[in-house]
Design a protein around this motif. Sequence first.
Motif, PDB file in Angstrom:
ATOM      1  N   UNK A  39       0.899  -1.323  -0.209  1.00  0.00           N
ATOM      2  CA  UNK A  39      -0.141   0.087  -0.159  1.00  0.00           C
ATOM      3  C   UNK A  39       0.856   1.086   0.024  1.00  0.00           C
ATOM      4  N   UNK A  40       2.025   1.178   0.782  1.00  0.00           N
ATOM      5  CA  UNK A  40       2.835   2.469   0.931  1.00  0.00           C
ATOM      6  C   UNK A  40       3.468   2.669  -0.392  1.00  0.00           C
ATOM      7  N   UNK A  41       4.104   1.489  -1.210  1.00  0.00           N
ATOM      8  CA  UNK A  41       4.677   1.532  -2.333  1.00  0.00           C
ATOM      9  C   UNK A  41       3.611   2.340  -3.389  1.00  0.00           C
ATOM     10  N   UNK A  42       2.358   1.448  -3.726  1.00  0.00           N
ATOM     11  CA  UNK A  42       1.491   1.986  -4.464  1.00  0.00           C
ATOM     12  C   UNK A  42       1.095   3.412  -4.547  1.00  0.00           C
ATOM     13  N   UNK A  43       0.926   3.653  -3.072  1.00  0.00           N
ATOM     14  CA  UNK A  43       0.474   5.286  -2.776  1.00  0.00           C
ATOM     15  C   UNK A  43       1.439   6.265  -3.363  1.00  0.00           C
ATOM     16  N   UNK A  51      -7.203   6.220   0.100  1.00  0.00           N
ATOM     17  CA  UNK A  51      -6.832   4.767   0.297  1.00  0.00           C
ATOM     18  C   UNK A  51      -7.812   4.301   1.144  1.00  0.00           C
ATOM     19  N   UNK A  52      -8.432   3.072   0.744  1.00  0.00           N
ATOM     20  CA  UNK A  52      -9.269   2.370   1.638  1.00  0.00           C
ATOM     21  C   UNK A  52      -8.283   1.378   2.265  1.00  0.00           C
ATOM     22  N   UNK A  53      -8.012   1.546   3.511  1.00  0.00           N
ATOM     23  CA  UNK A  53      -7.007   0.675   4.280  1.00  0.00           C
ATOM     24  C   UNK A  53      -7.626  -0.129   5.224  1.00  0.00           C
ATOM     25  N   UNK A  54      -7.387  -1.474   5.208  1.00  0.00           N
ATOM     26  CA  UNK A  54      -7.728  -2.441   6.259  1.00  0.00           C
ATOM     27  C   UNK A  54      -6.869  -2.390   7.295  1.00  0.00           C
ATOM     28  N   UNK A  55      -7.112  -2.591   8.519  1.00  0.00           N
ATOM     29  CA  UNK A  55      -6.019  -2.665   9.596  1.00  0.00           C
ATOM     30  C   UNK A  55      -5.359  -3.776   9.787  1.00  0.00           C
ATOM     31  N   UNK A  56      -5.976  -4.955   9.896  1.00  0.00           N
ATOM     32  CA  UNK A  56      -5.137  -5.971  10.076  1.00  0.00           C
ATOM     33  C   UNK A  56      -4.845  -6.867   8.585  1.00  0.00           C
ATOM     34  N   UNK A  57      -3.455  -6.767   8.528  1.00  0.00           N
ATOM     35  CA  UNK A  57      -2.772  -7.302   7.257  1.00  0.00           C
ATOM     36  C   UNK A  57      -1.582  -8.008   7.771  1.00  0.00           C
ATOM     37  N   UNK A  59       2.514  -8.923   7.620  1.00  0.00           N
ATOM     38  CA  UNK A  59       3.583  -7.879   7.732  1.00  0.00           C
ATOM     39  C   UNK A  59       3.214  -6.534   7.852  1.00  0.00           C
ATOM     40  N   UNK A  60       3.662  -5.448   7.476  1.00  0.00           N
ATOM     41  CA  UNK A  60       3.140  -4.206   7.764  1.00  0.00           C
ATOM     42  C   UNK A  60       1.627  -3.898   7.841  1.00  0.00           C
ATOM     43  N   UNK A  61       0.997  -3.521   8.973  1.00  0.00           N
ATOM     44  CA  UNK A  61      -0.394  -3.651   9.216  1.00  0.00           C
ATOM     45  C   UNK A  61      -0.966  -2.366   8.505  1.00  0.00           C
ATOM     46  N   UNK A  62      -2.049  -2.142   8.612  1.00  0.00           N
ATOM     47  CA  UNK A  62      -2.694  -0.847   8.025  1.00  0.00           C
ATOM     48  C   UNK A  62      -2.308   0.388   8.584  1.00  0.00           C
ATOM     49  N   UNK A  63      -2.493   0.335  10.154  1.00  0.00           N
ATOM     50  CA  UNK A  63      -1.906   1.491  10.824  1.00  0.00           C
ATOM     51  C   UNK A  63      -0.575   2.236  10.542  1.00  0.00           C
ATOM     52  N   UNK A  64       0.402   0.929  10.839  1.00  0.00           N
ATOM     53  CA  UNK A  64       1.660   1.660  10.106  1.00  0.00           C
ATOM     54  C   UNK A  64       1.811   2.115   8.773  1.00  0.00           C
ATOM     55  N   UNK A  65       1.052   1.459   7.805  1.00  0.00           N
ATOM     56  CA  UNK A  65       0.888   2.055   6.418  1.00  0.00           C
ATOM     57  C   UNK A  65       0.423   3.514   6.330  1.00  0.00           C
ATOM     58  N   UNK A  66      -0.492   3.568   7.186  1.00  0.00           N
ATOM     59  CA  UNK A  66      -1.214   4.799   7.257  1.00  0.00           C
ATOM     60  C   UNK A  66      -0.138   5.851   7.739  1.00  0.00           C
ATOM     61  N   UNK A  78      -8.895   6.109   4.405  1.00  0.00           N
ATOM     62  CA  UNK A  78     -10.091   5.846   4.995  1.00  0.00           C
ATOM     63  C   UNK A  78      -9.808   4.539   5.853  1.00  0.00           C
ATOM     64  N   UNK A  79     -10.130   4.128   6.886  1.00  0.00           N
ATOM     65  CA  UNK A  79      -9.789   3.111   7.587  1.00  0.00           C
ATOM     66  C   UNK A  79     -11.111   2.288   7.623  1.00  0.00           C
ATOM     67  N   UNK A  80     -11.019   1.053   6.997  1.00  0.00           N
ATOM     68  CA  UNK A  80     -12.262   0.163   6.910  1.00  0.00           C
ATOM     69  C   UNK A  80     -11.784  -1.250   7.619  1.00  0.00           C
ATOM     70  N   UNK A  81     -12.739  -1.589   8.732  1.00  0.00           N
ATOM     71  CA  UNK A  81     -12.449  -2.770   9.391  1.00  0.00           C
ATOM     72  C   UNK A  81     -13.375  -3.434  10.131  1.00  0.00           C
ATOM     73  N   UNK A  82     -13.519  -4.753  10.376  1.00  0.00           N
ATOM     74  CA  UNK A  82     -14.396  -5.310  10.794  1.00  0.00           C
ATOM     75  C   UNK A  82     -14.249  -5.310  12.443  1.00  0.00           C
ATOM     76  N   UNK A  83     -13.283  -4.957  12.854  1.00  0.00           N
ATOM     77  CA  UNK A  83     -12.929  -5.033  14.230  1.00  0.00           C
ATOM     78  C   UNK A  83     -13.291  -3.625  15.054  1.00  0.00           C
ATOM     79  N   UNK A  84     -14.108  -3.678  15.788  1.00  0.00           N
ATOM     80  CA  UNK A  84     -14.815  -2.558  16.351  1.00  0.00           C
ATOM     81  C   UNK A  84     -14.115  -2.430  17.947  1.00  0.00           C
ATOM     82  N   UNK A  85     -12.848  -1.935  17.721  1.00  0.00           N
ATOM     83  CA  UNK A  85     -12.280  -1.915  19.138  1.00  0.00           C
ATOM     84  C   UNK A  85     -11.435  -0.304  19.095  1.00  0.00           C
TER      85      UNK A  85
END
Length: 220
Positions: A39-43, A51-57, A59-66, A78-85
């Motif tokens: 994601x960082x590379x393609x950005x 960028x629609x960014x998932x959190x849990x991925x 290697x590098x997760x979405x938070x670090x990529x953001x 724009x963070x998109x996740x199923x994890x409501x934490x």
Amino acid sequence: MIRVLLADDHQLVRTGFRVILEIEDDIEVVGEASDGKQAVYLAERLRPDVILMDVEMPGMDGLEATRRITTANGPSVLILTTFDHDEYLFSALQAGASGFLLKNGTPEALTDAVRVVARGDALLAPQITRRVIAAFARPGVTAGSDPRRLAELTPREHEVLVLLAGGATNAEIAADLQLGETTVKTHVSRVLMKLGARDRTQAVVLAYELGVVRPGPPRG
């Protein structure tokens, strides 16, 4: 056209988002990433608007990529996740995300969110906004904001910040203060600049951190 990059480690999810977004005449999906590093590379390579960014991925997760993308003055995330934490929510805001939505929303909510973020505004789902407000109502919750920033605001800009923190749109601020929307946009831009906020979301967080507003009933 609004150029969108999808970042999610599940191909089926990316395909679903692509189908939803490309139905719209003003949105184009320009690339897909399966992890944060990609994601960082393609950005940087594709220069999308959002960028629609998932959190849990892997290697590098979405938070670090953001964090890396926004630090480099990259596109809005724009963070998109199923994890409501809460830890994901606050980490995403601190990383510089412009919006945070749960994946159980409607297709219309997703496309609307992309447009909002592409305009340079910020977006939080209502239930998430309430949790941000509740969190900053607790004593000792702060990111070390400098209260001297407030001294730089004019009285009118202070009024605009208060209304922003209450969830008011530019149109609602214009109506409340009897100003034109163009004037309101100028005031909002100056508030963001003086507070050192990337967008409206961070301005709202700062308003609660600095005690400009206190939690109360939702607007309207």
